[in-house]
Design a protein around this motif. Structure first.
Motif, mmCIF file in Angstrom:
data_model
loop_
_atom_site.group_PDB
_atom_site.id
_atom_site.type_symbol
_atom_site.label_atom_id
_atom_site.label_comp_id
_atom_site.label_asym_id
_atom_site.label_seq_id
_atom_site.Cartn_x
_atom_site.Cartn_y
_atom_site.Cartn_z
ATOM 1 N N GLU A 1 0.819 -1.211 0.000
ATOM 2 C CA GLU A 1 0.000 0.000 0.000
ATOM 3 C C GLU A 1 0.857 1.267 0.000
ATOM 4 O OE1 GLU A 1 -4.212 -1.088 2.074
ATOM 5 O OE2 GLU A 1 -2.643 -0.339 3.412
ATOM 6 N N VAL A 2 0.224 2.380 -0.330
ATOM 7 C CA VAL A 2 0.893 3.662 -0.147
ATOM 8 C C VAL A 2 0.128 4.434 0.920
ATOM 9 C CG1 VAL A 2 1.695 3.778 -2.534
ATOM 10 C CG2 VAL A 2 -0.409 4.937 -1.897
ATOM 11 N N GLY A 3 0.841 5.299 1.610
ATOM 12 C CA GLY A 3 0.190 6.070 2.659
ATOM 13 C C GLY A 3 1.095 7.163 3.172
ATOM 14 N N ILE A 4 0.527 8.007 4.013
ATOM 15 C CA ILE A 4 1.259 9.144 4.568
ATOM 16 C C ILE A 4 1.588 8.854 6.025
ATOM 17 C CG2 ILE A 4 1.086 11.590 5.177
ATOM 18 C CD1 ILE A 4 -0.937 11.760 2.767
ATOM 19 N N VAL A 5 2.845 9.050 6.371
ATOM 20 C CA VAL A 5 3.293 8.779 7.728
ATOM 21 C C VAL A 5 3.517 10.110 8.449
ATOM 22 C CG1 VAL A 5 5.020 7.604 9.136
ATOM 23 C CG2 VAL A 5 4.438 6.706 6.866
ATOM 24 N N VAL A 6 2.868 10.267 9.593
ATOM 25 C CA VAL A 6 3.018 11.489 10.390
ATOM 26 C C VAL A 6 3.937 11.192 11.564
ATOM 27 C CG1 VAL A 6 1.804 13.309 11.644
ATOM 28 C CG2 VAL A 6 0.648 12.084 9.792
ATOM 29 N N LEU A 7 5.059 11.880 11.605
ATOM 30 C CA LEU A 7 6.032 11.629 12.666
ATOM 31 C C LEU A 7 6.207 12.838 13.574
ATOM 32 C CD1 LEU A 7 8.652 9.907 10.344
ATOM 33 C CD2 LEU A 7 7.172 8.741 11.967
ATOM 34 N N GLY A 8 5.510 13.935 13.258
ATOM 35 C CA GLY A 8 5.606 15.139 14.078
ATOM 36 C C GLY A 8 6.975 15.791 14.019
ATOM 37 N N LEU A 9 7.613 15.707 12.866
ATOM 38 C CA LEU A 9 8.979 16.234 12.740
ATOM 39 C C LEU A 9 8.963 17.665 12.222
ATOM 40 C CD1 LEU A 9 10.634 13.141 11.087
ATOM 41 C CD2 LEU A 9 10.685 13.794 13.489
ATOM 42 N N LYS A 10 9.924 18.454 12.733
ATOM 43 C CA LYS A 10 10.034 19.832 12.262
ATOM 44 C C LYS A 10 10.932 19.918 11.048
ATOM 45 C CE LYS A 10 8.933 22.617 16.248
ATOM 46 N NZ LYS A 10 9.092 21.693 17.389
ATOM 47 N N ASN A 11 11.807 18.958 10.930
ATOM 48 C CA ASN A 11 12.814 19.050 9.872
ATOM 49 C C ASN A 11 12.533 18.039 8.763
ATOM 50 O OD1 ASN A 11 15.029 19.326 8.306
ATOM 51 N ND2 ASN A 11 16.524 18.989 9.961
ATOM 52 N N ILE A 12 12.342 18.544 7.578
ATOM 53 C CA ILE A 12 12.001 17.655 6.476
ATOM 54 C C ILE A 12 13.199 16.802 6.069
ATOM 55 C CG2 ILE A 12 12.563 19.170 4.556
ATOM 56 C CD1 ILE A 12 9.697 18.189 3.510
ATOM 57 N N GLY A 13 14.385 17.241 6.474
ATOM 58 C CA GLY A 13 15.599 16.466 6.182
ATOM 59 C C GLY A 13 15.549 15.084 6.831
ATOM 60 N N ASP A 14 14.702 14.945 7.860
ATOM 61 C CA ASP A 14 14.596 13.651 8.542
ATOM 62 C C ASP A 14 13.794 12.629 7.742
ATOM 63 O OD1 ASP A 14 16.108 14.494 10.628
ATOM 64 O OD2 ASP A 14 14.411 15.095 11.883
ATOM 65 N N VAL A 15 13.044 13.088 6.771
ATOM 66 C CA VAL A 15 12.276 12.145 5.936
ATOM 67 C C VAL A 15 12.604 12.408 4.474
ATOM 68 C CG1 VAL A 15 10.377 11.524 7.448
ATOM 69 C CG2 VAL A 15 10.293 13.707 6.275
ATOM 70 N N GLN A 16 13.878 12.227 4.125
ATOM 71 C CA GLN A 16 14.296 12.560 2.776
ATOM 72 C C GLN A 16 13.820 11.561 1.745
ATOM 73 O OE1 GLN A 16 18.454 13.478 2.360
ATOM 74 N NE2 GLN A 16 17.962 15.612 2.802
ATOM 75 N N VAL A 17 13.443 12.119 0.604
ATOM 76 C CA VAL A 17 12.950 11.270 -0.474
ATOM 77 C C VAL A 17 14.023 10.250 -0.853
ATOM 78 C CG1 VAL A 17 12.265 11.265 -2.887
ATOM 79 C CG2 VAL A 17 11.395 13.025 -1.344
ATOM 80 N N GLY A 18 13.603 9.001 -0.983
ATOM 81 C CA GLY A 18 14.544 7.946 -1.365
ATOM 82 C C GLY A 18 15.021 7.142 -0.172
ATOM 83 N N ASP A 19 14.780 7.651 1.032
ATOM 84 C CA ASP A 19 15.238 6.938 2.223
ATOM 85 C C ASP A 19 14.295 5.763 2.524
ATOM 86 O OD1 ASP A 19 16.840 6.386 4.375
ATOM 87 O OD2 ASP A 19 16.878 8.477 5.081
#
Lengths: 599, 351
Positions: A257-275
């Motif tokens: 499946e695809v979905g959106i994960v909410v982690l409450g992070l301020k920094n988008i660098g923590d969820v970088q595309v491709g990781d």
């Protein structure tokens, strides 16, 4: 409730204007995800700029429910942008899909971008379903288009679908084909969690969000996950299914499946595309092979008109970067413009969009300088400099040689415009590498072109000499030596560093003349006569004069109502605030992009 | 100190006019003229002028000549003690309604200067502008003013309209030269919101060549220029007072008053004004606003601006302008060499 075998993850790839967004909207509607009433203008284009310009910049995703023969299916539609500047978004979307609909306009036929996107799809081993769209148009010729697809792409079109996204013809059949032909996602639901982040953005309320595709295992609310690239653990606060209008909360995102994960992070660098995301306690052995990192190759200076707004610009760029990871920026200074940033973009359209978003969303007044590519300068001492700002070019006597980046360009044009296209290419120092007649009336061209020649407005020019019929795509293809010089522009006798450009020596003279002529049209009359000159080295090669102003006064009876008169003056003053003072001369913002006005 | 009285009545509305005036509501005239006396008394208590100190009264509009002279009596009675003996007392007048009798009666009240809204002597242009008089009535009105005994007669002309040619403007000036007038205002047509012309902006012709030509010809006709739009062997005390930032009372619906650092706006709605003539909106002017005003007002006219008014940054700009001949310096003041650039120069200095 949903079985893994009943999930379909697919993208839509198409050339710009071939009806991709309309088809996406139609599929959403057909699956009942939104009502006819809610189906506004181009559902999938959510940014204001996307709607105004009729383009898709940011890929969107949507989860759809579809019932066929009593079976309940989950269709995850991953939209892709159509403009050549944003092809990196296409690669990402395709990497998370198992199949793709290849949309081709029934009257236009195959275009350059169609080909480029098909190659990306094939690299990702996607099942491709050819879809001929707009078959209800009078000029539609689906058979010719199918032949063209088979000839240029080598894709079997026996089972190509014929649809009209606008009127809904064939959409039901298309949905059935998606279920029948696109494979269900593979993956082991009992293996440790393994998911790829294929998009991320910043939401003002929820923080940094990651859009993921789960390959193995699952992600559930409350789970402690581990991001393998950044090596950080986070708690899953919430999970959602993507939807253009209302995100739907869920407890878990299952295998495939695809979905959106909410982690409450301020920094988008923590969820970088491709990781890759995995479970913190039960880690997967190998991360998913990362997506190619986006690299900007057009650079321009962005400066606040009011010099004290530099920090505001920095904040705005930091925030924008959260939603558009493809921009890069570094502070720089200009004698004429003060403190600003050298910003890297994916292309000229991307640059326009970024500047417009910074101005609109952050209330800034900005000057953008002429876009440039990255030059490699070999100095006489052997040092190599990478230059993204013409004013940084060393003095001529210190330069051994200048290397400039080239692209391999693919152009498709109706034969009747072939002459025009070749004439245009000849003015761009382009070298022909291939010419292939696809049919009696369509030609495919491959050229090697200095990137500098196409970053300006090549695409617009190409459109205009072919009445909009030609299409164009390109790929970077390395560096070659160029015979280049720096052209400086003097305003009222002073060199304005932000106006300098790098040009081929062979047409430096004519460029200089055109440049000052174009500047003359842009610079408004002022109290004083303004000389505009172009120079190479210290030699002036062209000059124009903006005559001094004759009249600016309200010769009106206003009696004692002097406030009214003052307010009129303040209005004029506000207008001038949007201009940049260089000595006693005021230059409008457009003056710094004069180079875009040249032929 | 100056005083301005606004009469918001007109017999017809010109196509370009955005001033406060009514072409109906004539039944309110008597009540309105009572209301202005109330406001006048209130203003006197506020401005506290000394006896014999007010140097100018200007009655404008609207059209002061739409109101019979005797309705002005009470106003003059109250004001008289405060007016200087040599005060300039001007009324505007429309050539149609300013009969010889009206002019004589106004003069008897103390008016010593009259200014006619002529705009042009070309009947076609007058019609185009929506004026209700013609060349003949305009000439008659001015000759009547002479007959009534006015020494100071002025008239307004409009230029910058689509009807203008060098020939037309020269013809107007030829007539001007034959008349017993010593002052001339020449205003460039400005298209304002809420006027009929706003819908058809091509009625204006913003030609610099024509504007410069007309200005030059007015001067040649014996009317020295003392402001961008004002010319004459006689120079209006009232006008110069505005430009020197003198205090002024503003009486009437649509008038504006000014005291030190405030501007006062009595109610523009005539019924509301009559109900309470002392009601006003107050605008507090910042130091900066007053500073900018002193600059653009001084640069539009022969008064110039005191050098001491400028700060260091502005003085640097002024030096550039002096060196390039855009400004001239005489003693401790600077003067504008080209009134047509006064707004641009103000913007340059205060940028």
């Amino acid at each position: 409730m949903s079985k893994q075998s009943n999930i379909r993850n697919f993208s839509i790839i198409a050339h710009i204007d071939h009806g991709k967004s309309t088809l996406a909207d139609r599929l959403i509607q057909e699956c009942g995800a939104v009502s006819e009433r809610e189906l506004g203008v181009q559902m999938m284009d959510t940014m204001d700029i996307e709607k105004e310009r009729g383009i898709t910049i940011k890929a969107q995703s949507v989860r759809l429910d579809y019932v066929k023969d009593g079976e309940h299916y989950i269709l995850n539609l991953i939209d892709t942008p159509g403009h050549v500047d944003f092809s990196y978004e296409v690669s990402r979307s395709l990497a998370s899909s198992d199949g793709a609909l290849l949309i081709v306009d029934a009257s236009q036929g195959v275009e350059a971008q169609t080909i480029a996107n098909v190659y990306i799809a094939l690299e990702n081993d996607l099942e491709l379903i050819p879809v001929i769209n707009k078959i209800d148009l009078p000029a539609a010729d689906p058979d010719r288009v199918k032949e063209e697809i088979e000839h240029t792409i080598g894709l079997d079109c026996t089972d190509a679908l014929e649809v009209s996204a606008k009127s809904g013809i064939g959409v039901k059949e298309l949905l059935d084909a998606i279920i029948k032909r696109i494979p269900a996602p593979e993956g082991d639901k009992n293996a440790p969690t393994k998911a790829i982040i294929y998009d991320s953005w910043f939401d003002n309320y929820l923080g940094a969000l990651a859009l993921v595709r789960v390959y193995d295992g699952q992600i559930h609310k409350g789970q402690e996950i581990y991001v393998m690239g950044t090596k950080k653990k986070h708690e899953v606060l919430n999970l959602m299914y993507p939807h253009p209008l209302a995100l739907k909360k869920t407890k878990q995102i299952k295998t495939g499946e695809v979905g959106i994960v909410v982690l409450g992070l301020k920094n988008i660098g923590d969820v970088q595309v491709g990781d890759t995301i995995t479970d913190n306690k039960n880690k997967t052995a190998h991360a998913i092979k990362g997506l190619e990192e986006v690299k900007s190759f057009v650079f321009a200076g962005l400066y606040p008109i009011e010099t004290d707004k530099f920090e505001d610009l920095r904040d705005a760029l930091d925030k924008l970067k959260l939603n558009d990871s493809s921009i890069s920026y570094e502070p720089e200074t200009s004698v004429a413009l003060g403190f600003g940033f050298r910003v890297g973009f994916l292309g000229l359209l991307h640059m326009e969009v970024v500047k417009e978003r910074l101005e609109r969303e952050f209330g800034l007044d900005l000057i953008a300088t002429a876009p440039t590519v990255t030059y490699r300068v070999e100095k006489t001492g052997g040092d190599i400099l990478e230059i993204q700002n013409p004013s940084q070019l060393p003095p001529v006597n210190e330069i051994e040689k200048i290397m400039e980046p080239y692209v391999k360009a693919t152009i498709l044009t109706p034969t009747e415009f072939l002459g025009n296209v070749i004439t245009l290419l000849n003015t761009k120092r382009a070298i022909q590498e291939k010419m292939d007649y696809l049919s009696v009336d369509r030609v495919l061209l491959e050229y090697s072109i200095p990137m500098n020649e196409i970053v300006m407005d090549f695409y617009d020019k190409l459109k205009s000499v072919t009445k909009g019929y030609a299409s164009f795509d390109y790929d970077q293809s390395g560096y070659k030596e160029g015979d280049l010089v720096k052209l400086d522009v003097l305003v009222a006798g002073e060199v304005v560093d932000a106006l300098s450009i790098i040009v081929p020596k062979q047409n430096a003279q004519s460029r200089g003349r055109d440049f000052v002529k174009a500047m003359k049209e842009i610079v408004p009359r002022q109290l004083f006569e303004v000389a505009i000159q172009a120079s190479i080295g210290n030699k002036v090669i062209a000059r124009e004069t903006v005559k001094s102003m004759g009249k600016n006064v309200t010769a009106k009876c206003y009696g004692g109502d002097i406030t009214r008169k003052r307010k009129l003056l303040e209005k004029q003053k506000a207008g001038k605030k949007r201009m940049k003072s260089i000595g006693r001369v005021q230059l409008p913002q457009e003056a710094f992009l004069t180079v875009l006005k040249l032929d | 100190m100056l005083i301005y009285l606004h009469i918001p009545f007109c017999d017809s509305k010109c196509y370009y006019c955005a001033f406060n005036s009514y072409v109906d509501k004539f039944d309110l005239k008597t009540k309105y003229m009572q209301a202005i006396t109330k406001q006048l008394q209130f203003e006197l208590s506020l401005f506290k002028p000394a006896k014999n100190s007010i140097k100018s009264l200007f009655i404008g509009g609207g059209t002061p000549s739409t109101v019979e002279a005797k309705l002005y009596e009470r106003f003059f009675e109250i004001l008289k003690p405060y007016l200087k003996k040599s005060a300039e007392i001007t009324t505007e007048a429309n050539p149609n309604s300013a009969s010889l009798q009206w002019q004589q009666e106004m003069m008897a009240l103390g008016v010593n200067r009259i200014s006619f809204g002529v705009q042009s002597f070309d009947d076609k242009k007058l019609k185009f502008l929506g004026r209700n008089h013609n060349k003949k009535t305009a000439l008659q009105a001015i000759l009547n003013a002479k007959k009534a005994g006015f020494e100071n007669i002025s008239m307004d002309l409009i230029y910058g309209t689509a009807k203008d040619t060098k020939m037309l403007l020269l013809n107007d000036l030829k007539i001007v030269k034959s008349l017993p007038i010593n002052h001339l205002s020449a205003y460039s047509l400005t298209i304002e919101k809420n006027t009929p012309f706003f819908q058809t902006p091509d009625v204006a012709n913003d030609s610099l060549v024509l504007a410069k030509f007309f200005t030059k010809e007015i001067k040649n006709a014996g009317f020295p220029q003392y402001e961008i739009s004002n010319f004459g062997s006689y120079q209006s005390i009232h006008n110069l007072g505005y430009w020197a930032q003198d205090d002024y009372m503003g009486v009437g619906s649509g008038a504006v008053g000014f005291l030190k650092d405030s501007r006062f706006y009595p109610c523009k709605n005539i019924e509301k004004y009559i109900q309470n003539p002392q009601n006003r909106q107050i605008e507090n002017l910042s130091k900066e606003a007053l500073h900018v005003e002193s600059i653009f007002l001084g640069l539009r006219c022969k008064l110039g601006v005191k050098l001491a008014n400028f700060n260091q940054k502005e003085l640097e700009k002024i030096n550039i302008l002096l060196n390039s001949g855009k400004l001239r310096q005489l003693n401790d003041r600077i003067y504008n060499s080209d009134y047509f650039l006064s707004d641009e120069i103000t913007l340059f200095i205060t940028d």
